[in-house]
Design a protein around this motif. Sequence first.
Motif, PDB file in Angstrom:
ATOM      1  N   GLU A 255       0.712  -1.237   0.073  1.00  0.00           N
ATOM      2  CA  GLU A 255       0.006  -0.003  -0.046  1.00  0.00           C
ATOM      3  C   GLU A 255       0.986   1.464   0.318  1.00  0.00           C
ATOM      4  N   LEU A 256       2.061   1.137   0.712  1.00  0.00           N
ATOM      5  CA  LEU A 256       2.773   2.321   0.831  1.00  0.00           C
ATOM      6  C   LEU A 256       4.090   2.419  -0.114  1.00  0.00           C
ATOM      7  N   GLY A 257       4.070   1.335  -1.114  1.00  0.00           N
ATOM      8  CA  GLY A 257       5.090   1.313  -1.871  1.00  0.00           C
ATOM      9  C   GLY A 257       6.490   0.871  -1.312  1.00  0.00           C
ATOM     10  N   ILE A 258       6.417   0.137  -0.363  1.00  0.00           N
ATOM     11  CA  ILE A 258       7.591  -0.393   0.219  1.00  0.00           C
ATOM     12  C   ILE A 258       7.906  -2.000  -0.159  1.00  0.00           C
ATOM     13  N   PRO A 259       9.094  -2.081  -0.559  1.00  0.00           N
ATOM     14  CA  PRO A 259       9.535  -3.639  -0.914  1.00  0.00           C
ATOM     15  C   PRO A 259       9.118  -4.758   0.112  1.00  0.00           C
ATOM     16  N   SER A 260       8.616  -5.737  -0.294  1.00  0.00           N
ATOM     17  CA  SER A 260       8.120  -6.652   0.488  1.00  0.00           C
ATOM     18  C   SER A 260       9.330  -7.298   1.135  1.00  0.00           C
ATOM     19  N   SER A 261       9.084  -7.801   2.399  1.00  0.00           N
ATOM     20  CA  SER A 261       9.919  -8.296   3.297  1.00  0.00           C
ATOM     21  C   SER A 261      10.013  -9.966   3.210  1.00  0.00           C
ATOM     22  N   ASP A 262      11.185 -10.177   3.045  1.00  0.00           N
ATOM     23  CA  ASP A 262      11.408 -11.807   2.721  1.00  0.00           C
ATOM     24  C   ASP A 262      11.210 -12.574   3.940  1.00  0.00           C
ATOM     25  N   ALA A 263      11.458 -12.010   5.266  1.00  0.00           N
ATOM     26  CA  ALA A 263      11.180 -12.753   6.476  1.00  0.00           C
ATOM     27  C   ALA A 263       9.949 -13.071   6.846  1.00  0.00           C
ATOM     28  N   SER A 264       8.820 -12.067   6.262  1.00  0.00           N
ATOM     29  CA  SER A 264       7.576 -12.496   6.571  1.00  0.00           C
ATOM     30  C   SER A 264       6.657 -13.284   5.543  1.00  0.00           C
ATOM     31  N   SER A 265       7.486 -13.776   4.440  1.00  0.00           N
ATOM     32  CA  SER A 265       6.717 -14.389   3.404  1.00  0.00           C
ATOM     33  C   SER A 265       6.184 -15.676   3.749  1.00  0.00           C
ATOM     34  N   ASP A 266       7.155 -16.446   4.711  1.00  0.00           N
ATOM     35  CA  ASP A 266       6.664 -17.787   4.999  1.00  0.00           C
ATOM     36  C   ASP A 266       5.708 -17.897   5.972  1.00  0.00           C
ATOM     37  N   THR A 267       5.076 -16.884   6.508  1.00  0.00           N
ATOM     38  CA  THR A 267       4.210 -16.824   7.912  1.00  0.00           C
ATOM     39  C   THR A 267       2.978 -16.235   7.433  1.00  0.00           C
ATOM     40  N   VAL A 268       2.817 -15.846   6.046  1.00  0.00           N
ATOM     41  CA  VAL A 268       1.489 -15.157   5.509  1.00  0.00           C
ATOM     42  C   VAL A 268       0.239 -15.979   6.012  1.00  0.00           C
ATOM     43  N   ALA A 269      -0.675 -15.529   6.429  1.00  0.00           N
ATOM     44  CA  ALA A 269      -1.833 -16.433   6.858  1.00  0.00           C
ATOM     45  C   ALA A 269      -2.877 -16.076   5.633  1.00  0.00           C
ATOM     46  N   SER A 270      -3.854 -17.205   5.498  1.00  0.00           N
ATOM     47  CA  SER A 270      -4.788 -17.324   4.509  1.00  0.00           C
ATOM     48  C   SER A 270      -5.845 -16.289   5.210  1.00  0.00           C
ATOM     49  N   PRO A 271      -6.632 -15.626   4.296  1.00  0.00           N
ATOM     50  CA  PRO A 271      -7.683 -14.758   4.700  1.00  0.00           C
ATOM     51  C   PRO A 271      -8.876 -15.764   5.397  1.00  0.00           C
ATOM     52  N   VAL A 272      -8.947 -17.191   5.026  1.00  0.00           N
ATOM     53  CA  VAL A 272      -9.998 -17.566   5.438  1.00  0.00           C
ATOM     54  C   VAL A 272      -9.444 -18.787   6.544  1.00  0.00           C
ATOM     55  N   ALA A 273      -8.408 -18.795   6.837  1.00  0.00           N
ATOM     56  CA  ALA A 273      -7.934 -19.649   7.819  1.00  0.00           C
ATOM     57  C   ALA A 273      -8.086 -19.207   9.232  1.00  0.00           C
ATOM     58  N   TYR A 274      -9.293 -18.653   9.740  1.00  0.00           N
ATOM     59  CA  TYR A 274      -9.655 -18.413  10.964  1.00  0.00           C
ATOM     60  C   TYR A 274     -11.009 -18.357  11.115  1.00  0.00           C
ATOM     61  N   GLU A 275     -11.557 -18.437  12.410  1.00  0.00           N
ATOM     62  CA  GLU A 275     -12.735 -18.484  12.663  1.00  0.00           C
ATOM     63  C   GLU A 275     -13.319 -17.087  13.496  1.00  0.00           C
ATOM     64  N   LYS A 276     -14.297 -16.556  12.997  1.00  0.00           N
ATOM     65  CA  LYS A 276     -14.752 -15.391  13.551  1.00  0.00           C
ATOM     66  C   LYS A 276     -15.729 -15.627  14.958  1.00  0.00           C
ATOM     67  N   THR A 277     -16.144 -16.506  15.165  1.00  0.00           N
ATOM     68  CA  THR A 277     -17.160 -16.934  16.048  1.00  0.00           C
ATOM     69  C   THR A 277     -16.327 -18.112  16.940  1.00  0.00           C
TER      70      THR A 277
END
Length: 202
Positions: free
Chosen positions: A180-202
């Motif tokens: 969003e801010l035009g900052i290069p991606s961080s390789d350190a966090s690429s392995d721990t990105v969550a799926s948008p549907v991998a949680y329960e809201k209730t």
Amino acid sequence: MDRQAWSTEGAPLYTYRKFHRPDNRTCPRENPVGRYATAVTSVVVPLLGVILGAAGALLGTYLSARVTKQQANDARAAALRAERKIAIEAFLEVAQHVEQAAEQRYQKGKAPQDVGSRTHQMWFRQKCIELVCSSALNQAAIDYSYRLNNLCYKQLPAGTDIWTLFKPYRNTFLEVARRELGIPSSDASSDTVASPVAYEKT
């Protein structure tokens, strides 16, 4: 030398006069084409100057307006980027406080007394993200907020490290925020990105 034509009454009708130069050569008549060309030149050349000057002025005005418009667009983009950065930083600050509340609940079995105020602030900052940021970043903020909210109020899973439950969602939010801010991606966090549907809201 003059020659006259006479009428029947003996009066002269008109006189022919022939001019002679001193060297006995007849004076040449003035060229009408040259006179016309001179007249046209005296009118057309100044007119062309006016037209070229006006065209140059219009072109200069157009280029100036184009540069001004581009500068205005750049200024608006910079202002929007600054607003988004402020919203992101504010959300991360309150999310950090909610993380601390979830950690305390996990470690001590009880959340701090101000956990309600912390989560309310988190949801308020999430709505600020929705106002000025993209839908992708807003969705990442919602996912992250739901996960923290559940860790503060819902039943904690037994034998599970609490940090593994919210860290992927935080990393997802940070990754989308960087784009969003035009900052290069961080390789350190690429392995721990969550799926948008991998949680329960209730």
